[in-house]
Scaffold this motif. Structure first.
Motif, PDB file in Angstrom:
ATOM      1  N   ARG A  53      -4.982  10.219  11.922  1.00 46.92           N
ATOM      2  CA  ARG A  53      -3.593  10.459  12.321  1.00 46.92           C
ATOM      3  C   ARG A  53      -2.987  11.505  11.397  1.00 46.92           C
ATOM      4  NH1 ARG A  53      -0.842   4.508  13.156  1.00 46.92           N
ATOM      5  NH2 ARG A  53      -2.198   3.818  14.869  1.00 46.92           N
ATOM      6  N   PHE A  89       2.186   9.316   9.895  1.00 43.92           N
ATOM      7  CA  PHE A  89       2.307   7.869  10.007  1.00 43.92           C
ATOM      8  C   PHE A  89       3.521   7.419   9.222  1.00 43.92           C
ATOM      9  CE2 PHE A  89      -0.536   8.781   6.471  1.00 43.92           C
ATOM     10  CZ  PHE A  89      -0.134   7.928   5.456  1.00 43.92           C
ATOM     11  N   GLY A 110       5.912   3.493   8.130  1.00 45.07           N
ATOM     12  CA  GLY A 110       6.123   2.070   8.308  1.00 45.07           C
ATOM     13  C   GLY A 110       6.570   1.395   7.035  1.00 45.07           C
ATOM     14  N   THR A 142       0.594  -4.249  11.805  1.00 47.65           N
ATOM     15  CA  THR A 142       1.449  -3.539  12.753  1.00 47.65           C
ATOM     16  C   THR A 142       2.767  -3.136  12.098  1.00 47.65           C
ATOM     17  OG1 THR A 142       0.455  -4.771  14.576  1.00 47.65           O
ATOM     18  CG2 THR A 142       2.562  -3.665  15.017  1.00 47.65           C
ATOM     19  N   GLY A 143       3.067  -1.833  12.153  1.00 42.78           N
ATOM     20  CA  GLY A 143       4.313  -1.319  11.589  1.00 42.78           C
ATOM     21  C   GLY A 143       4.318  -1.194  10.076  1.00 42.78           C
ATOM     22  N   TRP A 164      -2.725  -1.342  11.316  1.00 44.40           N
ATOM     23  CA  TRP A 164      -2.068  -0.660  10.203  1.00 44.40           C
ATOM     24  C   TRP A 164      -1.731   0.770  10.605  1.00 44.40           C
ATOM     25  CZ3 TRP A 164      -0.511  -2.742   5.612  1.00 44.40           C
ATOM     26  CH2 TRP A 164      -0.938  -4.047   5.350  1.00 44.40           C
ATOM     27  N   GLU A 165      -0.563   1.238  10.193  1.00 37.97           N
ATOM     28  CA  GLU A 165      -0.144   2.607  10.488  1.00 37.97           C
ATOM     29  C   GLU A 165      -0.847   3.600   9.574  1.00 37.97           C
ATOM     30  OE1 GLU A 165       1.812   3.289  13.071  1.00 37.97           O
ATOM     31  OE2 GLU A 165       1.930   1.141  13.492  1.00 37.97           O
TER      32      GLU A 165
END
Length: 163
Positions: A29, A32, A34, A57-58, A87-88
């Motif tokens: 990515r 990202f 979070g 998540t987040g 996981w971000e």
């Protein structure tokens, strides 16, 4: 979600802190963000393994590895587990390995460098404590945003500005 860190800096100049620019982007990515979860460890990724096994998540995992350039705190198997568990991203103040596989993994990963040697797992490390490196104190529960331009932190969640 796609984050553009310069745009966030422009929109929230009084709310963000910029991390010193010493990190490289290794993940699949480009950006990202979070809620921050922290780990403080040195050449032992036991706590990293425990956390990536959980639902992320987040969340962004911030790993203070003391800046060690002697061992890798994250490899392909842990990165793939983190991606599978939502996981971000992961920021490692230290090294990672298996960079070709991590580059293909749906996970944001920034670290100081790559190193082929794994860590020994001795069960050492602290979870969700304030960690300080690169001019910033990372507080669990605050927010981190990263892209190829850099990394920023904020005490509150940020929204991308409208064009």
């Amino acid at each position: 979600m796609q984050y553009i860190v310069p745009d966030l800096c422009d929109a929230y100049p009084d709310s963000v802190q910029v991390v010193e620019p010493v990190f490289s982007n290794f993940g699949g990515r480009d950006s990202f963000g979070g809620k921050i979860i922290t780990i403080k460890c040195f050449e032992d990724n036991s706590r990293v393994k425990e956390q990536v096994d959980l639902n992320g998540t987040g969340k962004v995992l911030v790993v203070d590895g003391g800046g060690s350039l002697r061992r890798a705190l994250l490899g392909d198997m842990l990165a793939e587990k983190a991606a599978k568990n939502g996981w971000e991203g992961i920021v490692v103040y230290g090294c990672i390995r298996d960079v070709d596989v991590i580059a293909q993994t749906d996970l944001g990963v920034q670290a100081l460098a790559s190193h082929p040697m794994k860590t020994d797992r001795r069960g050492i490390g602290e979870l969700n404590v304030n960690v300080t490196f690169c001019g910033i104190t990372f507080h669990p529960g605050h927010y981190l945003y990263a892209d190829n331009n850099g990394i920023i932190v904020s005490p509150t969640p940020l929204k991308m500005p409208e064009c």
